[in-house]
Design a protein around this motif. Structure first.
Motif, mmCIF file in Angstrom:
data_model
loop_
_atom_site.group_PDB
_atom_site.id
_atom_site.type_symbol
_atom_site.label_atom_id
_atom_site.label_comp_id
_atom_site.label_asym_id
_atom_site.label_seq_id
_atom_site.Cartn_x
_atom_site.Cartn_y
_atom_site.Cartn_z
ATOM 1 N N VAL A 156 -2.014 -65.366 34.008
ATOM 2 C CA VAL A 156 -2.888 -66.018 32.863
ATOM 3 C C VAL A 156 -3.826 -64.827 32.442
ATOM 4 C CG1 VAL A 156 -5.088 -67.693 32.458
ATOM 5 C CG2 VAL A 156 -3.158 -68.078 34.311
ATOM 6 N N ILE A 157 -3.443 -64.823 31.003
ATOM 7 C CA ILE A 157 -4.035 -63.459 30.316
ATOM 8 C C ILE A 157 -5.318 -64.267 29.668
ATOM 9 C CG2 ILE A 157 -3.835 -61.782 28.505
ATOM 10 C CD1 ILE A 157 -0.621 -61.892 29.000
ATOM 11 N N PHE A 162 -15.564 -62.031 29.492
ATOM 12 C CA PHE A 162 -16.190 -63.447 29.155
ATOM 13 C C PHE A 162 -15.362 -64.641 29.667
ATOM 14 C CE2 PHE A 162 -16.833 -66.922 25.841
ATOM 15 C CZ PHE A 162 -17.824 -67.367 26.579
ATOM 16 N N ILE A 163 -13.910 -64.555 28.790
ATOM 17 C CA ILE A 163 -12.973 -65.808 29.148
ATOM 18 C C ILE A 163 -12.539 -65.674 30.517
ATOM 19 C CG2 ILE A 163 -10.627 -66.297 28.532
ATOM 20 C CD1 ILE A 163 -12.595 -67.230 26.306
ATOM 21 N N ALA A 164 -12.223 -64.265 30.962
ATOM 22 C CA ALA A 164 -11.882 -64.280 32.588
ATOM 23 C C ALA A 164 -12.825 -65.111 33.446
ATOM 24 C CB ALA A 164 -11.679 -63.019 33.047
ATOM 25 N N ASP A 299 -21.144 -70.475 18.613
ATOM 26 C CA ASP A 299 -20.510 -70.858 19.729
ATOM 27 C C ASP A 299 -19.764 -69.394 20.252
ATOM 28 O OD1 ASP A 299 -20.972 -73.337 19.361
ATOM 29 O OD2 ASP A 299 -19.020 -74.149 19.076
ATOM 30 N N PRO A 300 -19.820 -69.197 21.565
ATOM 31 C CA PRO A 300 -19.204 -67.910 22.124
ATOM 32 C C PRO A 300 -17.722 -67.766 21.494
ATOM 33 C CG PRO A 300 -20.321 -68.905 23.816
ATOM 34 C CD PRO A 300 -20.165 -70.020 22.653
ATOM 35 N N GLU A 301 -17.638 -66.633 21.151
ATOM 36 C CA GLU A 301 -16.029 -66.355 20.734
ATOM 37 C C GLU A 301 -15.574 -65.354 21.748
ATOM 38 O OE1 GLU A 301 -14.800 -65.412 17.034
ATOM 39 O OE2 GLU A 301 -16.767 -65.248 15.901
ATOM 40 N N GLY A 302 -14.273 -65.880 21.902
ATOM 41 C CA GLY A 302 -13.347 -65.246 23.161
ATOM 42 C C GLY A 302 -13.420 -63.767 23.083
ATOM 43 N N GLY A 324 -17.487 -62.570 23.541
ATOM 44 C CA GLY A 324 -16.535 -61.100 23.401
ATOM 45 C C GLY A 324 -17.550 -59.970 22.767
ATOM 46 N N ALA A 325 -18.341 -60.414 21.880
ATOM 47 C CA ALA A 325 -18.836 -59.366 21.173
ATOM 48 C C ALA A 325 -20.129 -58.545 22.071
ATOM 49 C CB ALA A 325 -20.141 -60.069 20.366
#
Length: 404
Positions: A156-157, A162-164, A299-302, A324-325
């Motif tokens: 899973v990439i 943040f996404i991880a 909303d948070p961006e990946g 991600g920012a």
């Protein structure tokens, strides 16, 4: 390699060429402009450069031509549909593609196509990898289960730390199978030394920008969560500064939101200062013209590729303090973070960026470029993704289990 006979709904564009390396099929809803789509094209090019065969299945779109230029094969398929019957038919379509082209690995980049792709991979014994592109929202168990297919690959990439963390916190995924691969900026395209003065002059003329005024640039499609309305409110705090602001991005049919933004421009007395433009065919020149670039997503961006692209060209960025920012910006060094949705704080960030001394701006320019080249290049993204493919292909047969 001969093309398979594929059922209605798949249009063969061209025959895939024989190659020594693996055959990789990427699946996504469509090939419109976006980060996932750009990444798909970039990885297709890397697969071919590495001696493999790149196939992409989607409903198609403007970026089909990019794939053709690379020598990749695109197959049209109704993969954007969330209709259960269509998704079930897509399983059969993908099985035929996998078997006909002897696909070694399927890489799913979105939820609806991932469900069909996972089922097809199981039927054929093909390897299955996913990329988690965003913190998919869920308000109930059913929606969470729908999202969970993206956490059910052999690898899973995640496109950011943040996404991880979002995946680890919300889905049952073996941490050893999770890989963080940040999105990559094309440094050959977003290179300040390759943006000519002529290109910048042409864009200045097209946009009718006055000489000598600072430019605030906000790229991004016109959709509410991207935060254009927050920026317009922030600009109302800058009445003592003369500037021009360009919001560039398609409304993709969201005409009501565009009208709302036009009303906000008038309400805040910004007519003549703010331009709403559908598209820009030379974003590197647009960034180079800007004195500050804004990413105001609510909303948070990946990942947030605007942040990376702007920094690659040495531009100061003012961005929402989430997603991600945070991983891309060095706060107060390569840009400025503000609490999401806080227009007054965004205005304060804009003042800082516009008020940089020539010396401070030069330091920011150099550090921002070095930051992207060190950590967020397209070359790194491609190399790490190919390494994941090779790791999976060296492993044994896949025995996946559904995760609730």
């Amino acid at each position: 390699m001969s093309a398979p006979e594929v059922s209605t709904g798949v249009t063969q564009i061209e025959s895939a060429t024989a190659a020594q390396g693996p055959v990789v099929l990427q699946v996504l809803p469509a090939l419109v402009t976006g980060g996932a789509e750009r990444g798909t094209v970039d990885i297709a090019g890397a697969i071919i450069a590495d001696g493999g065969t790149a196939i992409v299945a989607s409903e198609g779109g403007p970026m089909e031509n990019d794939l053709k230029r690379l020598g990749a094969l695109h197959l049209k398929m109704p993969l954007a549909s969330k209709n259960p019957l269509v998704m079930r038919r897509n399983v059969a379509r993908l099985v035929k593609v996998i078997e006909g082209y002897k696909v070694d690995l399927v890489h799913a980049r979105s939820r609806a196509p991932a469900w069909s792709a996972r089922a097809a991979a199981r039927q054929t014994g093909c390897h299955f990898v996913t990329t988690f592109h965003a913190p998919y929202n869920f308000s109930n168990a059913l929606k969470k289960r729908y999202n969970a297919v993206m956490a059910d690959g052999e690898r899973v990439i995640a496109i950011s730390d943040f996404i991880a963390e979002h995946v680890r916190s919300n889905y049952k995924v073996d941490p050893k199978m999770l890989r963080v691969i940040h999105r990559g900026v094309d440094l050959a395209r977003f290179d300040p030394d390759r943006v000519s003065a002529e290109r910048m002059i042409q864009l200045t003329t097209r946009w009718r920008l006055p000489d000598g005024l600072p430019l605030i640039l906000m790229p991004g499609r016109l959709t509410r969560w991207k935060g254009q309305a927050v920026l317009l409110e922030a600009l109302s705090y800058l009445r003592d500064i003369d500037y021009r602001c360009v919001l560039v991005g398609s409304d993709q049919g969201r005409t009501a939101y565009r009208r709302e933004l036009e009303e906000l421009i008038n309400r805040h007395g910004l007519a003549g200062k703010v331009l709403l433009l559908d598209e820009c065919n030379d974003m590197p020149a647009a960034y180079m013209l800007s004195d500050v670039v804004v990413s105001a997503s609510t909303d948070p961006e990946g990942f947030g590729r605007i942040v990376g692209e702007a920094q690659a060209l040495g531009r100061p960025v003012v961005a929402s303090d989430h997603g991600g920012a945070r991983e891309q910006l060095l706060a107060e060094r390569t840009g400025f973070l503000f609490p999401s949705g806080d227009a007054a704080a965004l205005a304060a960030g804009l003042r800082k960026a516009l008020g940089l001394s020539p010396e401070a701006r030069a330091r920011l320019h150099d550090e921002a470029i070095a930051r992207v080249r060190q950590s967020f290049s397209k070359e790194q993204m491609c190399a790490k993704t190919l390494a994941v493919y090779k790791e999976v292909l060296r492993s044994g047969a896949w025995a996946p289990g559904a995760h609730p």
